[in-house]
Design a protein around this motif. Structure first.
Motif, short mmCIF file in Angstrom:
data_model
loop_
_atom_site.label_atom_id
_atom_site.label_comp_id
_atom_site.label_asym_id
_atom_site.label_seq_id
_atom_site.Cartn_x
_atom_site.Cartn_y
_atom_site.Cartn_z
N THR A 152 0.84 -1.20 0.00
CA THR A 152 0.00 0.00 0.00
C THR A 152 0.87 1.25 0.00
OG1 THR A 152 -1.67 -1.23 1.24
CG2 THR A 152 -1.89 1.16 1.19
N ALA A 153 1.93 1.23 0.78
CA ALA A 153 2.84 2.38 0.84
C ALA A 153 3.49 2.63 -0.52
CB ALA A 153 3.91 2.16 1.90
N LEU A 154 3.91 1.57 -1.19
CA LEU A 154 4.50 1.75 -2.52
C LEU A 154 3.50 2.39 -3.47
CD1 LEU A 154 6.44 -1.62 -2.82
CD2 LEU A 154 7.45 0.68 -2.86
N ALA A 155 2.26 1.94 -3.43
CA ALA A 155 1.23 2.51 -4.30
C ALA A 155 1.03 3.99 -3.98
CB ALA A 155 -0.07 1.74 -4.16
N THR A 156 0.97 4.34 -2.71
CA THR A 156 0.78 5.74 -2.31
C THR A 156 1.93 6.60 -2.81
OG1 THR A 156 -0.48 5.12 -0.34
CG2 THR A 156 0.58 7.28 -0.32
N LEU A 157 3.15 6.16 -2.57
CA LEU A 157 4.33 6.96 -2.90
C LEU A 157 4.58 7.04 -4.40
CD1 LEU A 157 6.52 5.55 -0.03
CD2 LEU A 157 5.69 7.92 -0.20
N ILE A 158 4.42 5.94 -5.10
CA ILE A 158 4.73 5.91 -6.53
C ILE A 158 3.66 6.62 -7.36
CG2 ILE A 158 5.01 4.37 -8.54
CD1 ILE A 158 6.48 2.43 -6.61
N THR A 159 2.41 6.60 -6.89
CA THR A 159 1.34 7.26 -7.65
C THR A 159 1.12 8.71 -7.23
OG1 THR A 159 -0.41 6.53 -6.15
CG2 THR A 159 0.11 5.09 -8.04
N GLY A 160 1.81 9.16 -6.20
CA GLY A 160 1.63 10.54 -5.74
C GLY A 160 0.28 10.74 -5.09
N THR A 161 -0.18 9.76 -4.34
CA THR A 161 -1.41 9.90 -3.56
C THR A 161 -1.05 10.55 -2.25
OG1 THR A 161 -2.31 7.91 -4.59
CG2 THR A 161 -3.33 8.63 -2.53
N LEU A 162 -1.86 11.51 -1.81
CA LEU A 162 -1.58 12.23 -0.57
C LEU A 162 -1.69 11.31 0.63
CD1 LEU A 162 -0.98 15.08 0.54
CD2 LEU A 162 -3.46 15.34 0.85
N PRO A 163 -0.61 11.16 1.42
CA PRO A 163 -0.70 10.32 2.62
C PRO A 163 -1.48 11.07 3.71
CG PRO A 163 1.47 11.31 2.46
CD PRO A 163 0.72 11.71 1.22
#
Length: 170
Positions: A152-163
């Motif tokens: 999930t973290a990889l998806a957030t960081l690689i897609t530029g989703t706001l944490p």
């Protein structure tokens, strides 16, 4: 050409990871154990030590040494270039210990988010993992919850989703 549909990651995340050198089954436990020994042996001038636990050692073994670049623009924020090297957080034992206590867990460094400044990569944030495998980012603006697990973290960081920003009130 590998069949990207059969992996555990969405196609864009899988492609970025493979471009960085990851592949299913990647496992460098020797490197992970070296990092674990280095972190366990480090004591800050104030006497602070790093935590090392199975979840983070497994993440180091699978992703350690990779530099992952996002394949495009971010959804909500600029995606980060990721470097999986826990020694980038070597001197943050107190910071990670304090955050871990606030979250009622222990944290270990995972790597860093890099930003481009004048063409050179510089640290934008430190990535950390807790004992349950949840991933956090610590930067100059605060502490962020990035994902419930490494995928999930990889998806957030690689897609530029706001944490999610961590706040004192929860």
């Amino acid at each position: 050409m590998p069949d990207l549909r059969s992996t555990r990651f969405p196609v864009n995340i899988d492609a970025a990871l493979r471009e960085a050198g990851w592949q299913p089954g990647r496992w460098d436990i020797k490197l992970a154990e070296q990092w674990a020994d280095t972190l366990r042996g480090h004591v800050s001038p104030g006497g602070h030590r790093h935590s090392v636990f199975p979840a983070v050692v497994e993440a180091w073994a699978e992703f350690g040494g990779l530099r992952v670049t996002a394949p495009g623009h971010g959804r909500q924020i600029a995606p980060a270039t990721l470097r999986f090297d826990p020694l980038t957080g070597l001197h943050l034992a107190r910071t990670l210990g304090d955050l871990g206590r606030a979250l009622d867990t222990e944290l270990a460094p995972l790597g860093e988010e890099l930003g481009e400044e004048g063409g050179d990569s510089e640290q934008r944030a430190v990535l950390a993992m807790d004992m349950e495998g949840r991933v956090y980012s610590v930067d100059h603006t605060g502490d962020w919850y990035v994902g419930r697990d490494i995928d999930t973290a990889l998806a957030t960081l690689i897609t530029g989703t706001l944490p999610t920003r961590l706040t004192a009130g929860g």
